[in-house]
Design a protein around this motif. Structure first.
Motif, PDB file in Angstrom:
ATOM      1  N   GLY B  24       0.646  -1.177   0.144  1.00 44.27           N
ATOM      2  CA  GLY B  24      -0.068  -0.039   0.147  1.00 44.27           C
ATOM      3  C   GLY B  24       0.759   1.223   0.081  1.00 44.27           C
ATOM      4  N   LEU B  25       2.065   1.023   0.726  1.00 45.77           N
ATOM      5  CA  LEU B  25       2.900   2.306   0.756  1.00 45.77           C
ATOM      6  C   LEU B  25       3.364   2.485  -0.439  1.00 45.77           C
ATOM      7  CD1 LEU B  25       3.721   3.970   3.503  1.00 45.77           C
ATOM      8  CD2 LEU B  25       5.649   2.287   3.538  1.00 45.77           C
ATOM      9  N   LEU B  26       3.791   1.573  -1.211  1.00 44.34           N
ATOM     10  CA  LEU B  26       4.548   1.535  -2.706  1.00 44.34           C
ATOM     11  C   LEU B  26       3.399   2.153  -3.442  1.00 44.34           C
ATOM     12  CD1 LEU B  26       6.579   1.235  -4.692  1.00 44.34           C
ATOM     13  CD2 LEU B  26       5.791  -1.212  -5.025  1.00 44.34           C
ATOM     14  N   LEU B  27       2.259   1.808  -3.603  1.00 44.27           N
ATOM     15  CA  LEU B  27       1.026   2.448  -4.337  1.00 44.27           C
ATOM     16  C   LEU B  27       0.880   3.887  -4.013  1.00 44.27           C
ATOM     17  CD1 LEU B  27      -1.507  -0.402  -4.346  1.00 44.27           C
ATOM     18  CD2 LEU B  27       0.084   0.299  -6.200  1.00 44.27           C
ATOM     19  N   LYS B  28       0.937   4.141  -2.665  1.00 39.99           N
ATOM     20  CA  LYS B  28       0.756   5.509  -2.350  1.00 39.99           C
ATOM     21  C   LYS B  28       2.098   6.294  -3.020  1.00 39.99           C
ATOM     22  CE  LYS B  28       0.291   8.384   1.886  1.00 39.99           C
ATOM     23  NZ  LYS B  28       0.107   8.353   3.218  1.00 39.99           N
ATOM     24  N   PHE B  29       3.074   6.116  -2.867  1.00 42.65           N
ATOM     25  CA  PHE B  29       4.421   6.960  -3.312  1.00 42.65           C
ATOM     26  C   PHE B  29       4.250   6.904  -5.025  1.00 42.65           C
ATOM     27  CE2 PHE B  29       7.170   4.863   0.390  1.00 42.65           C
ATOM     28  CZ  PHE B  29       6.470   5.752   1.151  1.00 42.65           C
ATOM     29  N   ILE B  30       3.780   5.839  -5.564  1.00 42.92           N
ATOM     30  CA  ILE B  30       3.630   5.884  -7.067  1.00 42.92           C
ATOM     31  C   ILE B  30       2.631   6.979  -7.565  1.00 42.92           C
ATOM     32  CG2 ILE B  30       2.854   4.751  -9.114  1.00 42.92           C
ATOM     33  CD1 ILE B  30       4.074   1.947  -7.752  1.00 42.92           C
ATOM     34  N   ALA B  33       4.156  10.447  -6.559  1.00 43.34           N
ATOM     35  CA  ALA B  33       5.034  10.772  -7.774  1.00 43.34           C
ATOM     36  C   ALA B  33       4.383  10.887  -9.029  1.00 43.34           C
ATOM     37  CB  ALA B  33       6.196   9.479  -8.151  1.00 43.34           C
ATOM     38  N   LEU B  34       3.438  10.318  -9.630  1.00 45.50           N
ATOM     39  CA  LEU B  34       2.557  10.707 -10.609  1.00 45.50           C
ATOM     40  C   LEU B  34       1.950  11.983 -10.572  1.00 45.50           C
ATOM     41  CD1 LEU B  34       0.649   7.437 -11.369  1.00 45.50           C
ATOM     42  CD2 LEU B  34       2.327   8.148 -12.735  1.00 45.50           C
ATOM     43  N   ASP B  35       1.516  12.346  -9.558  1.00 41.33           N
ATOM     44  CA  ASP B  35       0.708  13.746  -9.016  1.00 41.33           C
ATOM     45  C   ASP B  35       1.868  14.758  -9.573  1.00 41.33           C
ATOM     46  OD1 ASP B  35      -1.600  12.668  -9.136  1.00 41.33           O
ATOM     47  OD2 ASP B  35      -1.705  12.979  -6.898  1.00 41.33           O
ATOM     48  N   GLU B  36       3.049  14.336  -8.718  1.00 41.15           N
ATOM     49  CA  GLU B  36       4.258  15.578  -8.526  1.00 41.15           C
ATOM     50  C   GLU B  36       4.610  15.764  -9.842  1.00 41.15           C
ATOM     51  OE1 GLU B  36       6.689  15.323  -5.319  1.00 41.15           O
ATOM     52  OE2 GLU B  36       8.250  16.295  -6.102  1.00 41.15           O
ATOM     53  N   THR B 115       9.223   1.611 -16.944  1.00 42.23           N
ATOM     54  CA  THR B 115       9.603   1.627 -15.399  1.00 42.23           C
ATOM     55  C   THR B 115       9.030   0.402 -14.793  1.00 42.23           C
ATOM     56  OG1 THR B 115       9.660   4.197 -15.261  1.00 42.23           O
ATOM     57  CG2 THR B 115       9.347   3.145 -13.163  1.00 42.23           C
ATOM     58  N   ILE B 116       9.723  -0.340 -14.166  1.00 39.75           N
ATOM     59  CA  ILE B 116       9.359  -1.478 -13.326  1.00 39.75           C
ATOM     60  C   ILE B 116       9.667  -1.341 -11.895  1.00 39.75           C
ATOM     61  CG2 ILE B 116       9.381  -3.758 -13.155  1.00 39.75           C
ATOM     62  CD1 ILE B 116       9.992  -4.122 -16.218  1.00 39.75           C
ATOM     63  N   PHE B 117       8.356  -1.383 -10.877  1.00 38.16           N
ATOM     64  CA  PHE B 117       8.708  -1.438  -9.613  1.00 38.16           C
ATOM     65  C   PHE B 117       8.676  -2.907  -9.141  1.00 38.16           C
ATOM     66  CE2 PHE B 117       6.894   2.600 -10.692  1.00 38.16           C
ATOM     67  CZ  PHE B 117       7.774   3.308 -10.228  1.00 38.16           C
ATOM     68  N   MET B 118       9.624  -3.417  -8.469  1.00 38.66           N
ATOM     69  CA  MET B 118       9.681  -4.818  -8.164  1.00 38.66           C
ATOM     70  C   MET B 118       9.594  -4.897  -6.542  1.00 38.66           C
ATOM     71  SD  MET B 118      12.044  -8.143  -8.653  1.00 38.66           S
ATOM     72  CE  MET B 118      12.861  -8.256  -7.116  1.00 38.66           C
ATOM     73  N   ALA B 201      12.903   7.132  -4.766  1.00 44.37           N
ATOM     74  CA  ALA B 201      13.354   6.103  -6.112  1.00 44.37           C
ATOM     75  C   ALA B 201      12.343   5.985  -6.771  1.00 44.37           C
ATOM     76  CB  ALA B 201      13.485   4.844  -5.245  1.00 44.37           C
ATOM     77  N   VAL B 202      11.103   5.999  -6.294  1.00 49.65           N
ATOM     78  CA  VAL B 202       9.964   6.116  -7.472  1.00 49.65           C
ATOM     79  C   VAL B 202      10.026   7.380  -8.303  1.00 49.65           C
ATOM     80  CG1 VAL B 202       7.316   6.253  -7.502  1.00 49.65           C
ATOM     81  CG2 VAL B 202       8.436   4.622  -5.978  1.00 49.65           C
ATOM     82  N   LEU B 203      10.227   8.516  -7.565  1.00 49.44           N
ATOM     83  CA  LEU B 203      10.299   9.820  -8.605  1.00 49.44           C
ATOM     84  C   LEU B 203      11.304   9.636  -9.796  1.00 49.44           C
ATOM     85  CD1 LEU B 203       8.398  12.215  -7.923  1.00 49.44           C
ATOM     86  CD2 LEU B 203      10.485  13.036  -6.907  1.00 49.44           C
ATOM     87  N   ASN B 204      12.414   9.310  -9.066  1.00 50.29           N
ATOM     88  CA  ASN B 204      13.645   9.144  -9.982  1.00 50.29           C
ATOM     89  C   ASN B 204      13.269   8.222 -11.134  1.00 50.29           C
ATOM     90  OD1 ASN B 204      14.712  11.276  -8.659  1.00 50.29           O
ATOM     91  ND2 ASN B 204      16.161  10.040  -7.314  1.00 50.29           N
TER      92      ASN B 204
END
Lengths: 345, 260
Positions: B24-30, B33-36, B115-118, B201-204
């Protein structure tokens, strides 16, 4: 203008001129010539709509790239053969369930297993009886000449987008490798609006290309919707009945190159005064059941000429509910006109 | 810290992941980042199979559900045809490194801007905690009840080492997403460093894709339910054992996005 052209080249030309936007493929005999010809047409760069040509790392990758292209609403295609089609079954099932359109040319070779690279029609049961897990019925087209192969590529794109479904063009090593005369210029396919495609929300609604429905009522509803679409697709069933009379001694049933050879046998028998005819499904799925019942009821005897152990006959028997004699050609042998005619004599 | 509006996260904002899971945390960060970066409207998410499948419920972007392990192939086609869009996937360690390692490696080798988040929780989470290629030596799972035997199964696969072999990857990083427990006299607190690092990391990773490069970020996280640990013990396990097996760090950053 009539011209002489190799089957593989004709298919490649028809595809690109019909509006192919993306080709993904993995080499496999006897289909590779289609990919090679397409790569030339891509490299020439004369077709602005042809955006992507990519050699994938496996058929698994190919089919998932087709799925991605279909999900994004692009006209895409691959060519493969039996072993490759086996690997693609998973992706076809996902695409069927989530309604992503694309065209697969299945150039049949000898099977099962590695088999050989000679022509057979041994994928008939595979494509007709759920091509993938969970009950999958793609549209299956079965051309019997090079010219018809071209027409079917064009039609395949149209059907794939009209019904948002994978379409299989079932052909064999012989038709793809033969030189034949053709007289047809494929018109450019005008793609219907793809407002459902996943190309970004763009300040609108989300587009979801999905096949997961965790709640049984949701999955049931989706399956019923797909079955309803199947019923709509039944209407496109097409067949040819060659030299069919009100009463016939023998009705041959065949597809692809077997049908082309059987036509010759029908003509020879007609010369001998035998009332012979040939029923040829043009769309293998949906099968023209009404036509089949109509013509088969007029014949004393039904013979299915196949380059396999009788896979088409199995389908036919299920519909006509009477004995269907099978004339099987196995391992890469092609039907012989005299042998076909001999089944009546 | 300023509270942001997450237009790319569903309004109810609550995920259905197990308590203690960092998915859930990862989804929130994604979403953040999409918004930012202002790319929500042109983002296309490709779903994998596993716990990550559920992501489509919580991120308000276009979505294509790929078969198990095949997300990189599906993404490749979409990106090649829709070059100005942002295509990303969240894959599990089982999805990316077991069934889908071939698709991942070939996509990485081609260097198509994806972009792949694992999310690496070291087990197959969705199917009930079976051994994954990433399961550390000796870890007990439902298919290795006596612990992973590396003589038979080989050592755990290190995604960053595997992917380092491909020259066309532009951004390759491993971070720990699990907050580190800090024991004080009377209670346990959690460090916020991991969350900050993960978000960065997500942002970058997205920035790299926008600059035309392939980015891959591995997040070391927990699966306390399948590890059969308490939430606290699982977080402790990541920081005691997990980081030794999977040391976090930047493996590659061609565009220098991490320095900026």
């Amino acid at each position: 203008m009539k011209r002489l052209i190799m089957g593989a080249k004709a298919i490649a030309e028809a595809a690109v001129r019909s509006g192919l936007e993306a080709y993904f493929g993995y080499p496999i005999t006897p289909s590779s010539e289609i990919m090679e010809n397409i790569s030339v047409l891509y490299g020439e760069g004369k077709y602005p709509w042809f955006k992507v040509f990519l050699q994938s790392a496996s058929e698994i990758e190919s089919v998932n790239m087709l799925f991605g292209a279909g999900a994004a609403g692009y006209v895409s295609m691959t060519a493969t053969s039996g072993p490759g089609l086996s690997l693609m079954a998973e992706g076809i099932s996902y695409a069927y369930a989530s309604e992503a359109p694309f065209l697969i040319i299945d150039v049949n070779r000898g099977g099962p297993g590695l088999g050989n690279v000679a022509p057979e029609q041994s994928d008939v049961s595979f494509v007709l009886n759920s091509l993938g897990h969970g009950g999958v019925k793609p549209i299956v087209l079965a051309p019997h000449t090079v010219q018809e192969s071209m027409e079917h590529v064009h039609k395949g794109f149209e059907l794939a987008f009209a019904y948002r479904t994978p379409v299989i063009l079932l052909t064999d090593a012989l038709i793809v490798h033969m030189y034949d005369t053709v007289e047809w210029d494929p018109p450019y396919v005008v793609k219907p609006k793809v407002d459902w495609a996943a190309r970004g929300r763009n300040y609108g609604q989300r587009h979801i290309i999905n096949s997961i429905y965790l709640d049984p009522p949701e999955l049931k509803a989706n399956k019923e919707r797909l079955l309803q679409k199947q019923k709509e697709i039944e209407k496109i069933a097409e067949s040819e009945c060659f030299m069919c009379d009100e009463e016939m001694d023998v009705l041959y049933i065949a597809i692809g190159i077997s049908a082309r050879i059987s036509k010759e046998a029908v003509l020879r028998l007609r010369n001998e005064g035998v009332k012979a005819g040939l029923f040829r499904p043009i769309t293998l799925s949906p099968l023209d059941k009404d036509g089949l019942l109509k013509y088969s009821s007029r014949a004393k005897k039904i013979v299915s000429v196949e380059m396999n152990e009788g896979q088409l006959a199995q389908e036919i028997t299920r519909i006509v509910r009477r004995d269907v004699e099978v004339l099987p050609y196995l391992g890469g042998y092609i039907p012989d006109v005299e042998e076909v005619a001999e089944t009546w004599r | 810290m300023e509270v942001k509006q997450f237009s790319s996260i569903f309004e109810n904002g609550v995920t259905t992941y197990c308590p203690g899971c960092e998915h859930g945390l990862l989804l929130k960060f994604i979403g953040m980042a999409l918004d930012e970066l202002g790319i929500t409207e042109k983002a296309i998410m490709v779903g994998s199979v596993g716990c990550s499948t559920l992501a489509y419920k919580f991120l308000n972007v276009d979505y294509v559900q790929a078969p198990h392990g095949r997300a990189p192939a599906v993404m490749s086609a979409i990106k090649l045809l829709e070059k100005d869009k942002v295509v990303f996937a969240i894959q599990g360690d089982g999805d990316a490194l077991s069934i889908g390692i071939a698709e991942l490696m070939h996509a990485a080798n081609r260097g198509i801007p994806l972009t792949i988040f694992m999310y690496n929780n070291m087990v197959f989470g969705m199917t009930g905690g079976q051994m994954a290629p990433t399961t550390p030596e000796g870890m007990k799972t439902t298919t290795t009840p006596f612990g992973r035997d590396v003589k038979q199964m080989g050592p755990p696969i290190d995604a960053c080492k595997v992917l380092s072999a491909f020259p066309q990857i532009s951004y390759l990083k491993r971070v720990v997403i699990t907050p580190k427990p800090i024991y004080t006299k009377d209670r346990v607190m959690y460090s916020s460093k991991e969350a900050m690092d993960s978000y960065k990391a997500v942002l970058n990773a997205f920035k790299t894709q926008l600059m035309g490069g392939f980015s891959f970020v591995e997040f070391i996280g927990t699966c306390n339910v399948n590890w059969k640990m308490t939430i606290l013990d699982s977080k402790k396990y990541v920081h005691d054992v997990g980081v030794k097996v999977y040391p976090p760090g930047l493996c590659r950053d061609v565009y220098g996005v991490d320095k900026k």
